[in-house]
Design a protein around this motif. Structure first.
Motif, PDB file in Angstrom:
ATOM      1  N   GLN A   1       0.826  -1.207   0.000  1.00  0.00           N
ATOM      2  CA  GLN A   1       0.000   0.000   0.000  1.00  0.00           C
ATOM      3  C   GLN A   1       0.861   1.258   0.000  1.00  0.00           C
ATOM      4  O   GLN A   1       0.598   2.212  -0.746  1.00  0.00           O
ATOM      5  N   GLU A   2       1.913   1.263   0.804  1.00  0.00           N
ATOM      6  CA  GLU A   2       2.805   2.423   0.846  1.00  0.00           C
ATOM      7  C   GLU A   2       3.502   2.641  -0.485  1.00  0.00           C
ATOM      8  O   GLU A   2       3.623   3.771  -0.967  1.00  0.00           O
ATOM      9  N   SER A   3       3.957   1.550  -1.101  1.00  0.00           N
ATOM     10  CA  SER A   3       4.665   1.686  -2.377  1.00  0.00           C
ATOM     11  C   SER A   3       3.723   2.194  -3.464  1.00  0.00           C
ATOM     12  O   SER A   3       4.103   3.045  -4.280  1.00  0.00           O
ATOM     13  N   GLU A   4       2.496   1.706  -3.482  1.00  0.00           N
ATOM     14  CA  GLU A   4       1.543   2.179  -4.494  1.00  0.00           C
ATOM     15  C   GLU A   4       1.209   3.653  -4.292  1.00  0.00           C
ATOM     16  O   GLU A   4       1.022   4.393  -5.274  1.00  0.00           O
ATOM     17  N   ALA A   5       1.164   4.091  -3.044  1.00  0.00           N
ATOM     18  CA  ALA A   5       0.920   5.515  -2.784  1.00  0.00           C
ATOM     19  C   ALA A   5       2.058   6.371  -3.335  1.00  0.00           C
ATOM     20  O   ALA A   5       1.845   7.515  -3.752  1.00  0.00           O
TER      21      ALA A   5
ATOM     22  N   LEU B   1       1.991   5.130  -7.958  1.00  0.00           N
ATOM     23  CA  LEU B   1       0.875   5.392  -8.875  1.00  0.00           C
ATOM     24  C   LEU B   1       0.798   6.861  -9.296  1.00  0.00           C
ATOM     25  O   LEU B   1       0.606   7.146 -10.486  1.00  0.00           O
ATOM     26  N   PRO B   2       0.959   7.822  -8.369  1.00  0.00           N
ATOM     27  CA  PRO B   2       0.962   9.224  -8.828  1.00  0.00           C
ATOM     28  C   PRO B   2       2.121   9.531  -9.772  1.00  0.00           C
ATOM     29  O   PRO B   2       1.985  10.368 -10.675  1.00  0.00           O
ATOM     30  N   LEU B   3       3.257   8.866  -9.585  1.00  0.00           N
ATOM     31  CA  LEU B   3       4.399   9.103 -10.466  1.00  0.00           C
ATOM     32  C   LEU B   3       4.118   8.593 -11.875  1.00  0.00           C
ATOM     33  O   LEU B   3       4.512   9.217 -12.869  1.00  0.00           O
ATOM     34  N   ILE B   4       3.441   7.448 -11.977  1.00  0.00           N
ATOM     35  CA  ILE B   4       3.075   6.922 -13.297  1.00  0.00           C
ATOM     36  C   ILE B   4       2.179   7.925 -14.014  1.00  0.00           C
ATOM     37  O   ILE B   4       2.404   8.260 -15.187  1.00  0.00           O
ATOM     38  N   THR B   5       1.181   8.428 -13.315  1.00  0.00           N
ATOM     39  CA  THR B   5       0.271   9.421 -13.916  1.00  0.00           C
ATOM     40  C   THR B   5       1.024  10.695 -14.291  1.00  0.00           C
ATOM     41  O   THR B   5       0.828  11.246 -15.387  1.00  0.00           O
TER      42      THR B   5
ATOM     43  N   HIS C   1       3.978  11.091 -15.187  1.00  0.00           N
ATOM     44  CA  HIS C   1       4.872  10.880 -16.325  1.00  0.00           C
ATOM     45  C   HIS C   1       4.124  10.345 -17.551  1.00  0.00           C
ATOM     46  O   HIS C   1       4.710   9.705 -18.415  1.00  0.00           O
ATOM     47  N   HIS C   2       2.827  10.639 -17.609  1.00  0.00           N
ATOM     48  CA  HIS C   2       2.002  10.320 -18.782  1.00  0.00           C
ATOM     49  C   HIS C   2       1.851   8.817 -19.025  1.00  0.00           C
ATOM     50  O   HIS C   2       1.672   8.381 -20.166  1.00  0.00           O
ATOM     51  N   GLY C   3       1.922   8.045 -17.945  1.00  0.00           N
ATOM     52  CA  GLY C   3       1.758   6.607 -18.058  1.00  0.00           C
ATOM     53  C   GLY C   3       0.380   6.172 -17.599  1.00  0.00           C
ATOM     54  O   GLY C   3      -0.405   6.962 -17.067  1.00  0.00           O
ATOM     55  N   LEU C   4       0.102   4.893 -17.805  1.00  0.00           N
ATOM     56  CA  LEU C   4      -1.164   4.306 -17.394  1.00  0.00           C
ATOM     57  C   LEU C   4      -0.884   2.976 -16.730  1.00  0.00           C
ATOM     58  O   LEU C   4      -0.273   2.079 -17.339  1.00  0.00           O
ATOM     59  N   CYS C   5      -1.279   2.846 -15.467  1.00  0.00           N
ATOM     60  CA  CYS C   5      -1.121   1.572 -14.764  1.00  0.00           C
ATOM     61  C   CYS C   5      -2.241   0.636 -15.201  1.00  0.00           C
ATOM     62  O   CYS C   5      -3.422   0.926 -14.984  1.00  0.00           O
ATOM     63  N   LEU C   6      -1.871  -0.470 -15.812  1.00  0.00           N
ATOM     64  CA  LEU C   6      -2.868  -1.418 -16.297  1.00  0.00           C
ATOM     65  C   LEU C   6      -3.191  -2.495 -15.273  1.00  0.00           C
ATOM     66  O   LEU C   6      -4.312  -2.994 -15.238  1.00  0.00           O
ATOM     67  N   LYS C   7      -2.190  -2.893 -14.475  1.00  0.00           N
ATOM     68  CA  LYS C   7      -2.416  -3.997 -13.540  1.00  0.00           C
ATOM     69  C   LYS C   7      -1.676  -3.760 -12.239  1.00  0.00           C
ATOM     70  O   LYS C   7      -0.572  -3.224 -12.220  1.00  0.00           O
ATOM     71  N   ARG C   8      -2.309  -4.209 -11.161  1.00  0.00           N
ATOM     72  CA  ARG C   8      -1.698  -4.261  -9.844  1.00  0.00           C
ATOM     73  C   ARG C   8      -1.898  -5.689  -9.361  1.00  0.00           C
ATOM     74  O   ARG C   8      -3.009  -6.094  -9.053  1.00  0.00           O
ATOM     75  N   GLU C   9      -0.815  -6.460  -9.333  1.00  0.00           N
ATOM     76  CA  GLU C   9      -0.904  -7.864  -8.929  1.00  0.00           C
ATOM     77  C   GLU C   9       0.130  -8.138  -7.844  1.00  0.00           C
ATOM     78  O   GLU C   9       1.329  -8.070  -8.107  1.00  0.00           O
ATOM     79  N   GLY C  10      -0.363  -8.445  -6.647  1.00  0.00           N
ATOM     80  CA  GLY C  10       0.548  -8.681  -5.536  1.00  0.00           C
ATOM     81  C   GLY C  10       1.417  -7.464  -5.311  1.00  0.00           C
ATOM     82  O   GLY C  10       0.924  -6.347  -5.153  1.00  0.00           O
ATOM     83  N   ASP C  11       2.735  -7.681  -5.341  1.00  0.00           N
ATOM     84  CA  ASP C  11       3.660  -6.572  -5.108  1.00  0.00           C
ATOM     85  C   ASP C  11       4.195  -5.994  -6.418  1.00  0.00           C
ATOM     86  O   ASP C  11       5.198  -5.287  -6.421  1.00  0.00           O
ATOM     87  N   SER C  12       3.511  -6.273  -7.534  1.00  0.00           N
ATOM     88  CA  SER C  12       3.973  -5.811  -8.844  1.00  0.00           C
ATOM     89  C   SER C  12       2.976  -4.855  -9.489  1.00  0.00           C
ATOM     90  O   SER C  12       1.758  -4.970  -9.284  1.00  0.00           O
ATOM     91  N   LEU C  13       3.505  -3.935 -10.279  1.00  0.00           N
ATOM     92  CA  LEU C  13       2.702  -3.044 -11.101  1.00  0.00           C
ATOM     93  C   LEU C  13       3.118  -3.215 -12.554  1.00  0.00           C
ATOM     94  O   LEU C  13       4.294  -3.441 -12.845  1.00  0.00           O
TER      95      LEU C  13
END
Length: 199
Positions: free
Chosen positions: A63-67, A70-74, A76-88
């Protein structure tokens, strides 16, 4: 008809006897093909931390890592398609944006970790690929560079490392890279050296 249904229909057509596979393949890539950078991230030490401290401890780190990420992906003009376990898994239209995002992720973990006990530190491994992929619906992406980025991020990279495929590497010869072994026994892998401030 959904994208997945449309692809399934085209693949069924491809299997039929007498089908012009080259024409069907061209139709599939015309409909779903895109040239994109693909990012896979993975946190260090999943099994070890779960065994030692329990799943809730590791879910907190996810949860901390996604916080952080995820804003950094957005941004930098990216799109997160999947969140699986500890991977993005994320995609970017421009490889330079993907690399800048990866560097920002590593910097964010470096900034977050001081003062934390070792088991609460966040260390991220990142793999990047670039090339033609099939984008199907909102959350699916397929292709050789997807597989390659996954392998780099989840198996080959160590904490704080950004590894890229040969195709990704070729898009940015102005960055400072070091050879880092091979992928699938044939494809060179490169590691970004510590020059993140210039990204």
């Amino acid at each position: 008809m959904t994208d997945a249904d449309e692809l399934a229909e085209l693949l069924a057509q491809r299997r039929r006897a007498g089908t012009d596979r080259a024409a069907t393949d061209a139709a599939i890539f015309a409909r779903f093909g895109r040239t994109q950078a693909v990012m896979f991230t993975d946190l260090v030490g999943f099994s070890r931390l779960v065994e030692a401290f329990g799943i809730l401890h590791f879910l907190q780190l996810i949860q901390e890592s996604e916080a952080l990420f995820l804003p950094l992906i957005t941004a930098h003009h990216g799109l997160c398609l999947k969140r699986e376990g500890d991977s993005l898994m994320a995609v970017f239209d421009q490889p330079r944006d993907a690399l800048a995002c990866a560097a920002a992720m590593v910097a964010a973990t470096d900034a977050a970790n001081p003062g934390r006990v070792p088991e609460e530190r966040i260390a991220v491994c990142i793999g990047l690929g670039y090339g033609t992929v099939l984008r199907v619906g909102d959350h699916e992406v397929w292709g050789a560079e997807v597989n390659a980025a996954s392998k780099l991020g989840e198996e080959m990279a160590h904490g704080g490392e950004i590894l890229v495929t040969d195709l990704f590497h070729a898009t940015m010869p102005d960055r400072t890279w070091a050879p880092h072994g091979t992928l699938f026994d044939t494809r060179p892998v490169y590691k970004l050296l510590n020059e993140t401030a210039s990204l």
